[in-house]
Design an enzyme around this catalytic site. Structure first.
Site, PDB file in Angstrom:
ATOM      1  CD  GLU A  83      17.172  41.633   9.218  1.00 10.94           C
ATOM      2  OE1 GLU A  83      15.943  41.523   9.258  1.00 10.94           O
ATOM      3  OE2 GLU A  83      17.952  40.692   9.526  1.00 10.94           O
ATOM      4  CE  LYS A 128       2.983  33.605   5.509  1.00  8.96           C
ATOM      5  NZ  LYS A 128       4.198  34.430   5.303  1.00  8.96           N
ATOM      6  NE  ARG A 165      18.077  39.776  13.845  1.00 10.00           N
ATOM      7  CZ  ARG A 165      17.583  38.605  13.421  1.00 10.00           C
ATOM      8  NH1 ARG A 165      16.829  38.579  12.355  1.00 10.00           N
ATOM      9  NH2 ARG A 165      17.881  37.501  14.052  1.00 10.00           N
TER      10      ARG A 165
END
Length: 613
Positions: A365, A281, A393
């Site tokens: 979540e 990354k 969610r």
């Protein structure tokens, strides 16, 4: 764009495919420089895009978009795909009003085949597309690109299970930017992968299995031995292969030649395949490599130093983080739960001070909410900090696992309201509407910094199901003279025939609009419980009430107020309409939705004129 000569020539995917293979590494370097320059100007997601440059080049090289479908999970890593499909010239407008979207948008390009913004959706969407294409008689490929972070989402495992059972040739590319490649393992798996994806191997495997099934004892022993050998040599692939996928990898995600080779082989397969690529990354930009979290999503910054342009102000997230630390210092039952957003929600200080009482569950979540319910059921006091748009969610878990058990869980709802440049998928404008349907929940809506810290302490002290919602940025720095009472609204200007009833950070805007006008103003600090004494006064003293909120009008605070005042006082609602709110600055979004002070003033003047008729 003089320094980006190859990008300047890419006006379509066809243009990109005409670039010689020998020039692709140079193109990758050029793209990295281009991304740093453009994101430094506009802000956006940098580290994830720097890490996926070579992989995207290989994907767009091998597959024929849009006939072949490439889905990017979450979608913030789709910048390179946008460049390769001819949108490089639009990057000066990235994430700006009417500009290039920061996520895949079907309305922007035929090469953006599926809108994404929330995590862990690409495998489900890809499998749905593949099934539809086969029903329509087409043999196009479908590729779902997903990161190792997004793979923590439970929806991924539901999709993997279904996809493996389907035996359809879905290609899942796992972009793993948190692992290194062990050379010996990589070399072995590369050779075995070549053998195992060949049509001859698959056909032989089928015939052998069919023959051995006639002799169950022999089959069982040989299958068990084969599995033990396979899992010893290829420890990474056991999970995926058990779910019905052929595993290829790990592959160096920055080697275009190797990526192209494995993708071409995967394209010929007739069964589900997962390609495990390992990337870095932030690759190619030192500051992003050293601090990928900071450069995941960043505002404008100085590319020579990596330092973000900042006004140096606090934020509501930081205020929340400090407040929850103060609460935890007095009560050792208080714990904090995050869903892969500890930094974004301001919990990094809590995590440092109370590591044993901090739990980051990843992009999950639903799990976060039910886990918090379990902790509350055993006497703890969990504070769950999640952005408004992502908490959607876990709506079922809020009702089924928390509310119906009457458990003490506090939801710290960050980024409530309009959020700006991330656009439609990230707007936190639905929480007031859906939270009002949750049984027994208190909904705190602070208008000031003081109210935010006080209400968090109040919710913790009361020990019941509660939600504290606050916007992105910084609440009004206003001190309250009278004490904040539970369930009581504040009269900022005495109730008049026309009275504005505002909630949350919209109170400051309402205050600006009411200056110099003969109009009442109420700060509705609590959406639930509503102040019934105050609404009774409105029924008798006010002819037109104007509700002001930073959420959707339908089903929101204004709808609740209209129900309470029905038959007595007319209610004019101001808030977000039914249409999704596209990317722009928060100020531009407010103006477009007629939620700014000038629009409210017009509404007030119209109401004043109405009562004089």
């Amino acid at each position: 764009m003089d320094q980006y000569k190859m990008i300047e020539k890419i006006h379509s995917l066809t243009d990109f495919k005409q670039i010689a293979d020998s020039d692709l590494d140079g193109l990758a370097a050029e793209i990295r420089g281009f991304l740093v320059d453009k994101v430094a100007q506009c802000g956006g997601h940098l580290a994830s895009n720097l890490g996926i440059v070579e992989l995207t080049i290989a994907l767009d090289r091998v597959f024929d978009s849009p006939q072949d479908k490439i889905l990017f999970d979450v979608g913030h890593q789709s910048y390179v795909h946008k460049i390769l499909t001819g949108r490089g010239g639009e990057f000066d407008s990235l994430r700006k009003q009417n500009g290039l979207f920061g996520f895949p948008k079907r309305e922007e390009s035929v090469h953006d085949v599926f809108n994404t913004g929330h995590s862990s959706t690409s495998i489900s969407g890809g499998l749905g597309m593949l099934r539809a294409l086969r029903l329509q008689g087409t043999d196009s490929s479908v590729v779902a690109v997903i990161g190792d972070g997004a793979l923590t989402g439970g929806m991924c495992f539901e999709a993997l299970n279904d996809a493996g059972e389907s035996e359809l040739p879905l290609i899942v590319v796992l972009n793993d930017n948190d692992m290194s490649i062990a050379r010996n393992v990589g070399a072995i798996t590369k050779q075995l992968s070549k053998m195992r994806v060949s049509r001859g191997y698959i056909a032989l495997k089928r015939r052998t299995a069919a023959l051995l099934l006639k002799y169950p004892r022999v089959y069982k022993r040989i299958f068990g031995l084969k599995s033990r050998i396979k899992y010893f040599i290829l420890p990474h692939n056991a999970f995926f292969e058990e779910m019905g996928f052929t595993y290829l990898g790990p592959i160096d995600g920055h080697n275009i030649r190797d990526l192209t080779e494995v993708l071409r082989r995967a394209k010929t397969m007739v069964y589900p395949v997962i390609i495990h690529t390992v990337t870095k990354k932030g690759k190619g930009y030192r500051f992003a490599e050293e601090n990928p979290c900071k450069f995941h999503g960043i505002g404008a910054f100085d590319p020579s130093t990596g330092i973000a342009h900042s006004n140096g102000k606090l934020s509501n997230s930081i205020l929340f983080g400090r407040a929850i630390c103060d609460i935890a210092a007095k009560d050792n039952k208080v714990v904090a739960v995050a869903a892969a957003m500890a930094d974004g929600t301001g919990l990094e200080e809590f995590a440092a001070k109370y590591p044993q009482r901090f739990f980051d569950v990843g992009i999950a979540e639903q799990h976060a909410v039910t886990m918090a319910a379990g902790m509350a059921a055993c006497g703890m006091k969990p504070v769950v900090a999640i952005y408004s748009t992502f908490l959607q969610r876990a709506y079922d878990q809020m009702i089924h696992d928390v509310a119906l058990q009457n458990l003490n869980v506090i939801f710290a709802i960050d980024r409530a309201g309009l959020v700006g440049e991330d656009g439609e998928t990230h707007q936190g404008v639905y929480d007031i509407a859906y939270l009002q349907t949750v049984p027994g929940i208190d909904i705190y809506s602070p208008a000031t910094q003081e109210e935010l810290t006080y209400m968090l302490a109040m919710a913790a002290e009361r020990g019941c199901l509660a939600a504290v919602r606050y916007n992105r940025g910084l609440l009004w720095d206003r001190k309250t003279e009278a004490p904040i009472e539970y369930g009581k609204w504040e009269i900022m200007k005495e109730i008049r025939p026309v009275t504005v009833v505002a909630t949350g950070h919209m109170v400051e805007i309402a205050h600006q609009a009411c200056v110099g006008l003969d109009v009442g103003l109420i700060n509705a600090r609590f959406v639930r419980p509503a102040d019934l004494e105050m609404t009774q006064r409105l029924k008798t003293e006010c002819r037109i009430a104007i509700s002001v909120e930073d959420g959707v009008c339908d089903g929101g605070f204004g709808s609740m107020l209209a129900n309470l005042l029905s038959g007595y006082t007319a209610v004019r609602r101001m808030g977000v309409g039914s249409a999704p709110v596209p990317q722009a600055t928060v100020e531009q979004q407010m103006e477009c939705n007629h939620m700014d002070a000038a629009s409210l003033k017009e509404k007030i003047l119209a109401a004043l004129e109405r009562i004089q008729e």
